[in-house]
Design a protein around this motif. Sequence first.
Motif, PDB file in Angstrom:
ATOM      1  N   ILE A   1       0.563  -1.192   0.263  1.00  0.00           N
ATOM      2  CA  ILE A   1       0.079  -0.370   0.065  1.00  0.00           C
ATOM      3  C   ILE A   1       1.011   1.537   0.591  1.00  0.00           C
ATOM      4  O   ILE A   1       1.568   1.764   1.095  1.00  0.00           O
ATOM      5  CB  ILE A   1      -1.132   0.007   1.291  1.00  0.00           C
TER       6      ILE A   1
ATOM      7  N   TRP B   1       5.278   3.260   2.260  1.00  0.00           N
ATOM      8  CA  TRP B   1       4.447   2.849   2.226  1.00  0.00           C
ATOM      9  C   TRP B   1       4.469   1.200   3.780  1.00  0.00           C
ATOM     10  O   TRP B   1       5.041   1.519   4.522  1.00  0.00           O
ATOM     11  CB  TRP B   1       5.112   1.343   1.274  1.00  0.00           C
TER      12      TRP B   1
ATOM     13  N   PHE C   1      -1.069  -4.953   7.184  1.00  0.00           N
ATOM     14  CA  PHE C   1      -2.000  -4.359   7.182  1.00  0.00           C
ATOM     15  C   PHE C   1      -2.799  -4.954   8.143  1.00  0.00           C
ATOM     16  O   PHE C   1      -3.198  -5.138   8.586  1.00  0.00           O
ATOM     17  CB  PHE C   1      -2.596  -3.759   5.738  1.00  0.00           C
TER      18      PHE C   1
ATOM     19  N   GLY D   1      -1.418   3.006   6.758  1.00  0.00           N
ATOM     20  CA  GLY D   1      -2.537   2.018   5.001  1.00  0.00           C
ATOM     21  C   GLY D   1      -3.192   3.017   4.388  1.00  0.00           C
ATOM     22  O   GLY D   1      -3.496   3.233   3.455  1.00  0.00           O
TER      23      GLY D   1
END
Length: 174
Positions: free
Chosen positions: A7, A26, A32, A146
Motif C-alpha cells: 500500500i 508504504w 496491514f 495504510g
Amino acid sequence: SSTDSLIVHHRIWKDYDGNRYEGNIWVTVRDFKQSSYFKNNLSIQSNSIFAYDKVLFDLKNQDSSKLYGVYKLLDSIRASNNQTDIQFAATMVSFIQDIPYSLVLDNACNANLYDDQFTKAYLLNQQGDCEGYQKFGINSPIEFIGTLKGDCDTRSLLLYTMFSHYKYDVAILS
C-alpha cells in the motif's frame, strides 16, 4: 521469499520552516491485515484508567518494527538534509500533521450516537472525513499509514511509535 503487495502513498509536505519534502511511504498488505487483526482481537482486561494505555502500548509494540516504508523515507530526508534531532523531530511532526484529519470512531459516523460536542459538531458539519467501526476508536500506526485516516489519538500513537523507534525519550498520555 514470497512477495507481498504494498500500500503506497506519495506524500508531499512542508515543515514549519517551509522546507518541502517528497517521497513514497508504504506498508505491506500482510502487515496491514495483521495489524488490523491484532487490534480487533485485543481486549481490555479491566475498566481501570490504565486499560486504554495498555491498548496503545500493545498497538505500538505490534507495529513499530513494521513501518520500514515510513522509516526509509524519513531516514533519507534526515541524511540528505543533515538534520539535528530537533529538526528531524519537527520534520516527523509536520509529516503527520500534513495528512488530512479524519475522525476515527468505534461506532457509525452518525452524530446522533455521540454525546460529546466535538464529535457531534464534526459529524453534523459533514465537511470532514470519518472512519467508523474501528475498535477502540483508533487506527493502529500501520492502519494509519495504510489508509491515511487518523484523528488526534491515532496521530499521537503513530508519532509516539516513530519517536520511540528513533530513540527519542517520549511518553504518551491518554
